[in-house]
Design a protein around this motif. Sequence first.
Motif, PDB file in Angstrom:
ATOM      1  N   ARG A   3      14.380   9.170  22.128  1.00 20.26           N
ATOM      2  CA  ARG A   3      13.572  10.392  22.002  1.00 20.26           C
ATOM      3  C   ARG A   3      12.127  10.061  21.669  1.00 20.26           C
ATOM      4  O   ARG A   3      11.205  10.692  22.185  1.00 20.26           O
ATOM      5  CB  ARG A   3      14.164  11.311  20.937  1.00 20.26           C
ATOM      6  N   LEU A   6      10.495   8.880  24.770  1.00 22.17           N
ATOM      7  CA  LEU A   6      10.265   9.990  25.691  1.00 22.17           C
ATOM      8  C   LEU A   6       9.076  10.838  25.254  1.00 22.17           C
ATOM      9  O   LEU A   6       8.336  11.348  26.084  1.00 22.17           O
ATOM     10  CB  LEU A   6      11.531  10.844  25.807  1.00 22.17           C
ATOM     11  N   ARG A   7       8.874  10.975  23.944  1.00 22.16           N
ATOM     12  CA  ARG A   7       7.715  11.728  23.457  1.00 22.16           C
ATOM     13  C   ARG A   7       6.406  11.016  23.790  1.00 22.16           C
ATOM     14  O   ARG A   7       5.388  11.659  24.011  1.00 22.16           O
ATOM     15  CB  ARG A   7       7.816  11.940  21.950  1.00 22.16           C
ATOM     16  N   LYS A  82      10.757   6.710  32.409  1.00 16.23           N
ATOM     17  CA  LYS A  82      10.813   8.029  31.780  1.00 16.23           C
ATOM     18  C   LYS A  82      12.041   8.792  32.253  1.00 16.23           C
ATOM     19  O   LYS A  82      12.760   9.396  31.453  1.00 16.23           O
ATOM     20  CB  LYS A  82       9.551   8.832  32.089  1.00 16.23           C
ATOM     21  N   ASP A  83      12.305   8.760  33.540  1.00 14.24           N
ATOM     22  CA  ASP A  83      13.480   9.444  34.076  1.00 14.24           C
ATOM     23  C   ASP A  83      14.773   8.863  33.511  1.00 14.24           C
ATOM     24  O   ASP A  83      15.707   9.597  33.181  1.00 14.24           O
ATOM     25  CB  ASP A  83      13.494   9.365  35.607  1.00 14.24           C
ATOM     26  N   THR A  84      14.812   7.546  33.385  1.00 12.67           N
ATOM     27  CA  THR A  84      15.990   6.883  32.824  1.00 12.67           C
ATOM     28  C   THR A  84      16.190   7.285  31.370  1.00 12.67           C
ATOM     29  O   THR A  84      17.317   7.558  30.945  1.00 12.67           O
ATOM     30  CB  THR A  84      15.846   5.355  32.948  1.00 12.67           C
ATOM     31  N   LEU A  85      15.110   7.331  30.611  1.00 10.04           N
ATOM     32  CA  LEU A  85      15.210   7.750  29.214  1.00 10.04           C
ATOM     33  C   LEU A  85      15.720   9.184  29.108  1.00 10.04           C
ATOM     34  O   LEU A  85      16.541   9.503  28.249  1.00 10.04           O
ATOM     35  CB  LEU A  85      13.855   7.629  28.519  1.00 10.04           C
ATOM     36  N   PHE A  86      15.233  10.046  29.985  1.00  8.61           N
ATOM     37  CA  PHE A  86      15.669  11.443  29.989  1.00  8.61           C
ATOM     38  C   PHE A  86      17.168  11.526  30.263  1.00  8.61           C
ATOM     39  O   PHE A  86      17.897  12.266  29.593  1.00  8.61           O
ATOM     40  CB  PHE A  86      14.871  12.229  31.031  1.00  8.61           C
ATOM     41  N   GLU A  87      17.636  10.751  31.224  1.00  9.60           N
ATOM     42  CA  GLU A  87      19.068  10.739  31.538  1.00  9.60           C
ATOM     43  C   GLU A  87      19.878  10.161  30.374  1.00  9.60           C
ATOM     44  O   GLU A  87      20.956  10.669  30.054  1.00  9.60           O
ATOM     45  CB  GLU A  87      19.323   9.937  32.807  1.00  9.60           C
ATOM     46  N   ILE A  89      19.174  10.227  27.212  1.00 13.99           N
ATOM     47  CA  ILE A  89      19.236  11.214  26.133  1.00 13.99           C
ATOM     48  C   ILE A  89      20.289  12.268  26.447  1.00 13.99           C
ATOM     49  O   ILE A  89      21.053  12.688  25.582  1.00 13.99           O
ATOM     50  CB  ILE A  89      17.853  11.845  25.888  1.00 13.99           C
ATOM     51  N   GLY A  90      20.375  12.691  27.692  1.00 16.10           N
ATOM     52  CA  GLY A  90      21.409  13.652  28.085  1.00 16.10           C
ATOM     53  C   GLY A  90      22.808  13.107  27.883  1.00 16.10           C
ATOM     54  O   GLY A  90      23.698  13.810  27.381  1.00 16.10           O
TER      55      GLY A  90
END
Length: 104
Positions: A3, A6-7, A82-87, A89-90
């Motif tokens: 997180r 991602l921020r 960034k996309d990988t981090l978002f995934e 976190i999900g």
Amino acid sequence: KARASLRRAPAVLNGYRTALSDRERDLTVALAIAARDLLGEYPRMPMTERRDLARAVDDRVIRAQEARDEAWLLLQYAKDKKDTLFEDIGVLRSLNANFRGEHR
């Protein structure tokens, strides 16, 4: 940790975008200077052909193109990260929700 990364992503991506635009500007300037220099050697050659020739033979243009390509690749890598981090976190949220339910 994901997180927090991602921020920070928008600021990091903005830095890479700025670097890319700087490298593109450097390429444009190097290409214009090289095309101008080639005008003395090839006075009847059209500008588009001089630009193409400059891309092939002028060291300044070649270095500027390589720097621009590297900046573009770094930006794409940062976007993918960034996309990988978002995934991630999900997935972690889903695991956390499922884990809580099992231990009630």
